[in-house]
Motif scaffolding. Sequence first.
Motif, PDB file in Angstrom:
ATOM      1  N   LEU A 213      -8.716  -1.799  -5.423  1.00  0.00           N
ATOM      2  CA  LEU A 213      -8.165  -1.552  -6.878  1.00  0.00           C
ATOM      3  C   LEU A 213      -8.979  -2.259  -7.960  1.00  0.00           C
ATOM      4  CD1 LEU A 213      -4.489  -1.629  -6.178  1.00  0.00           C
ATOM      5  CD2 LEU A 213      -6.069   0.542  -6.235  1.00  0.00           C
TER       6      LEU A 213
ATOM      7  N   MET B 283      -1.029   0.676 -11.516  1.00  0.00           N
ATOM      8  CA  MET B 283      -2.010   1.381 -10.425  1.00  0.00           C
ATOM      9  C   MET B 283      -1.689   0.421  -9.202  1.00  0.00           C
ATOM     10  SD  MET B 283      -5.962   1.232 -10.555  1.00  0.00           S
ATOM     11  CE  MET B 283      -6.204   2.200 -11.894  1.00  0.00           C
TER      12      MET B 283
ATOM     13  N   GLY C 283     -11.072   1.593  -9.078  1.00  0.00           N
ATOM     14  CA  GLY C 283      -9.829   1.100  -9.622  1.00  0.00           C
ATOM     15  C   GLY C 283     -10.119   0.735 -11.203  1.00  0.00           C
TER      16      GLY C 283
ATOM     17  N   VAL D 240      -4.453   7.243 -11.374  1.00  0.00           N
ATOM     18  CA  VAL D 240      -3.674   6.473 -12.484  1.00  0.00           C
ATOM     19  C   VAL D 240      -4.622   6.094 -13.636  1.00  0.00           C
ATOM     20  CG1 VAL D 240      -2.593   4.330 -12.879  1.00  0.00           C
ATOM     21  CG2 VAL D 240      -1.975   5.496 -10.621  1.00  0.00           C
ATOM     22  N   LYS D 241      -5.945   5.935 -13.438  1.00  0.00           N
ATOM     23  CA  LYS D 241      -6.877   5.683 -14.552  1.00  0.00           C
ATOM     24  C   LYS D 241      -6.730   6.872 -15.539  1.00  0.00           C
ATOM     25  CE  LYS D 241     -10.540   8.405 -13.661  1.00  0.00           C
ATOM     26  NZ  LYS D 241     -11.633   9.103 -14.733  1.00  0.00           N
TER      27      LYS D 241
ATOM     28  N   LEU E 127     -11.190   2.646 -14.657  1.00  0.00           N
ATOM     29  CA  LEU E 127     -10.158   2.323 -15.563  1.00  0.00           C
ATOM     30  C   LEU E 127     -10.880   2.063 -16.905  1.00  0.00           C
ATOM     31  CD1 LEU E 127      -7.013   2.125 -16.501  1.00  0.00           C
ATOM     32  CD2 LEU E 127      -7.377  -0.138 -15.788  1.00  0.00           C
TER      33      LEU E 127
ATOM     34  N   TYR F 152      -3.031  -1.045 -15.425  1.00  0.00           N
ATOM     35  CA  TYR F 152      -3.826  -1.787 -14.086  1.00  0.00           C
ATOM     36  C   TYR F 152      -2.729  -2.257 -13.272  1.00  0.00           C
ATOM     37  CZ  TYR F 152      -6.832  -4.256 -10.869  1.00  0.00           C
ATOM     38  OH  TYR F 152      -7.393  -4.500  -9.705  1.00  0.00           O
TER      39      TYR F 152
ATOM     40  N   GLY G  57      -6.309   4.896  -7.452  1.00  0.00           N
ATOM     41  CA  GLY G  57      -7.071   4.215  -8.720  1.00  0.00           C
ATOM     42  C   GLY G  57      -7.651   5.352  -9.643  1.00  0.00           C
TER      43      GLY G  57
END
Length: 317
Positions: A227, A213, A232, A181-182, A236, A210, A178
């Motif tokens: 997430l 993710m 997550g 990727v954010k 994000l 998302y 999380g």
Amino acid sequence: MTSVLGAGAFGTALAISLARAGHVTLWARDAAQTRAMSHERMNSARLPGMPFPEDLSVASSLNALPDGPILLAVPMQKLRDALNSLPDFGDRPLVACCKGIELSTGKSPTQVISELRPQAPAAILTGPSFAQDIARGLPTALTLACADEGLGKDLQARLTTPNIRVYRTTDVPGAEIGGAVKNVMAIACGAAIGAGLGDSARAALMTRGYAEMQRMALELGAQADTLAGLSGFGDLALTCTSELSRNFRYGLSIGQASGFDTSVTVEGAATARALQARAAEMGIEMPITDVVVGLIDQTLDVSRAMSQLLSRPLKEE
């Protein structure tokens, strides 16, 4: 007692907040920086205007670190070098305070810690937070991810402060993916806003980001609830909507075709490349990550990147 290694903005902010609840030692590699912080009782270079509490000590010698957990507040791509330069702390818990994937190995923060310090329990502190907010004492909620539930409870109690509420989980992969990727999605959102594509485009990128993710994290054994939580969705939302985010500002500069201060750490740039490579190995589609790599490498401009995403085959959500 707790020690924070790394006197950047985030490490300093954590030390300030933690020192409001008990004694904390903040370690800086640069002896001149340590002397300046000790004299001024603030980190004027990285977090100006935020005075140190009385219970915050500054040190440049690792011998001065008290017993207790050690927070590693260094950038993801420098975590390995930092650990290689540090002495053996035995079985003292090491808590990563960085977000991303190591470009050279594809490993997460706790995986790097476990590789280099197998005798030390590894954990990660992550979630939606800006250094300025933490240092100012504004309310912030974070996730402490630790595979050992008992140790997680102990660290949760130690790291909770008057303004930081710490939630815990044993889902380390979910928390780490999380957080990684954010940052990539924040670059994409910044580029969209910088290019004048509007908030609707940003919302679409956040939502489909998302999905990317989830796609990778669930494949790695993460839990969907993680997430949907602070590390997550929460992170994000914050990172993709605020210019306080370095990753968002970097994307903004891409969209505006303007310069960006290369001295500013942008975790999402290296992480995007690492995630792209990992996704290819796993056979996972991550189209937004792919276009972010193209934007960073200047093989795509924003217009072509958006066209590439919009021309993908139609499918169910």
